[in-house]
Design a protein around this motif. Sequence first.
Motif, PDB file in Angstrom:
ATOM      1  N   MET A   1       0.846  -1.177   0.000  1.00  0.00           N
ATOM      2  CA  MET A   1       0.000   0.000   0.000  1.00  0.00           C
ATOM      3  C   MET A   1       0.889   1.236   0.000  1.00  0.00           C
ATOM      4  O   MET A   1       1.864   1.332   0.717  1.00  0.00           O
ATOM      5  CB  MET A   1      -0.899  -0.037   1.237  1.00  0.00           C
ATOM      6  N   LYS A   2       0.562   2.180  -0.853  1.00  0.00           N
ATOM      7  CA  LYS A   2       1.330   3.412  -0.946  1.00  0.00           C
ATOM      8  C   LYS A   2       1.053   4.285   0.264  1.00  0.00           C
ATOM      9  O   LYS A   2      -0.054   4.343   0.759  1.00  0.00           O
ATOM     10  CB  LYS A   2       0.985   4.173  -2.214  1.00  0.00           C
ATOM     11  N   SER A   3       2.080   4.986   0.716  1.00  0.00           N
ATOM     12  CA  SER A   3       1.907   5.873   1.853  1.00  0.00           C
ATOM     13  C   SER A   3       1.285   7.189   1.407  1.00  0.00           C
ATOM     14  O   SER A   3       1.255   7.517   0.227  1.00  0.00           O
ATOM     15  CB  SER A   3       3.259   6.134   2.518  1.00  0.00           C
ATOM     16  N   VAL A   4       0.804   7.950   2.375  1.00  0.00           N
ATOM     17  CA  VAL A   4       0.180   9.238   2.087  1.00  0.00           C
ATOM     18  C   VAL A   4       1.192  10.176   1.445  1.00  0.00           C
ATOM     19  O   VAL A   4       0.858  10.943   0.538  1.00  0.00           O
ATOM     20  CB  VAL A   4      -0.399   9.857   3.388  1.00  0.00           C
ATOM     21  N   GLU A   5       2.454  10.092   1.876  1.00  0.00           N
ATOM     22  CA  GLU A   5       3.496  10.955   1.292  1.00  0.00           C
ATOM     23  C   GLU A   5       3.698  10.654  -0.188  1.00  0.00           C
ATOM     24  O   GLU A   5       3.848  11.561  -0.999  1.00  0.00           O
ATOM     25  CB  GLU A   5       4.839  10.795   2.034  1.00  0.00           C
ATOM     26  N   GLU A   6       3.694   9.365  -0.543  1.00  0.00           N
ATOM     27  CA  GLU A   6       3.867   8.988  -1.944  1.00  0.00           C
ATOM     28  C   GLU A   6       2.685   9.451  -2.785  1.00  0.00           C
ATOM     29  O   GLU A   6       2.866   9.915  -3.910  1.00  0.00           O
ATOM     30  CB  GLU A   6       4.021   7.472  -2.074  1.00  0.00           C
ATOM     31  N   ILE A   7       1.485   9.335  -2.232  1.00  0.00           N
ATOM     32  CA  ILE A   7       0.285   9.769  -2.949  1.00  0.00           C
ATOM     33  C   ILE A   7       0.306  11.280  -3.123  1.00  0.00           C
ATOM     34  O   ILE A   7      -0.059  11.802  -4.173  1.00  0.00           O
ATOM     35  CB  ILE A   7      -0.994   9.305  -2.209  1.00  0.00           C
TER      36      ILE A   7
ATOM     37  N   GLU B   1      -8.467   4.649  -0.911  1.00  0.00           N
ATOM     38  CA  GLU B   1      -7.910   5.624   0.029  1.00  0.00           C
ATOM     39  C   GLU B   1      -7.642   6.960  -0.659  1.00  0.00           C
ATOM     40  O   GLU B   1      -7.897   8.027  -0.096  1.00  0.00           O
ATOM     41  CB  GLU B   1      -6.614   5.075   0.652  1.00  0.00           C
ATOM     42  N   PHE B   2      -7.149   6.900  -1.885  1.00  0.00           N
ATOM     43  CA  PHE B   2      -6.898   8.106  -2.672  1.00  0.00           C
ATOM     44  C   PHE B   2      -8.181   8.895  -2.877  1.00  0.00           C
ATOM     45  O   PHE B   2      -8.222  10.114  -2.689  1.00  0.00           O
ATOM     46  CB  PHE B   2      -6.291   7.713  -4.024  1.00  0.00           C
ATOM     47  N   MET B   3      -9.240   8.189  -3.258  1.00  0.00           N
ATOM     48  CA  MET B   3     -10.525   8.849  -3.478  1.00  0.00           C
ATOM     49  C   MET B   3     -11.083   9.413  -2.172  1.00  0.00           C
ATOM     50  O   MET B   3     -11.685  10.484  -2.155  1.00  0.00           O
ATOM     51  CB  MET B   3     -11.531   7.880  -4.101  1.00  0.00           C
TER      52      MET B   3
END
Length: 97
Positions: free
Chosen positions: A1-7, A45-47
Motif C-alpha cells: 500500500m502506498k503511503s500518504v506521502e507517496e500519494i 484511500e486516494f478517493m
Amino acid sequence: MKSVEEINKLTEEDTDRIIQMAWEDRTPFEAIEFQFGLKEKDVIEFMRLHSKRSSFLMWRKRMSGRITKHVQKRVSVDPRFKCSLQRSISLNKISKR
C-alpha cells in the motif's frame, strides 16, 4: 500500500487523471495500478483523501459490485467497447451505411 506521502507527491494532472479513471465504468482498477502503481485499496484511500465525503460515498456505492472495474470479472473476450452500429474501416475511409 502506498503511503500518504507517496500519494501526495503525484502531480495535479496525475491526481485529476486518477480521479477520472476511478469514476469511469470501463476503466479497470488494474489499469490504474499499471499506470500509477495504486492497487484497488490505494485507489479507495486516494478517493477518500481527494473527494468530498458525499462524493466519495456516491463513488463507493457506484463502484461496489461493478464487474467492469475488474479485468478478471469481465465477461467479454474483447475488452474494448465497440458499438454495434460501428462499421469496419477500409482503405482509410470509414464505410458508409
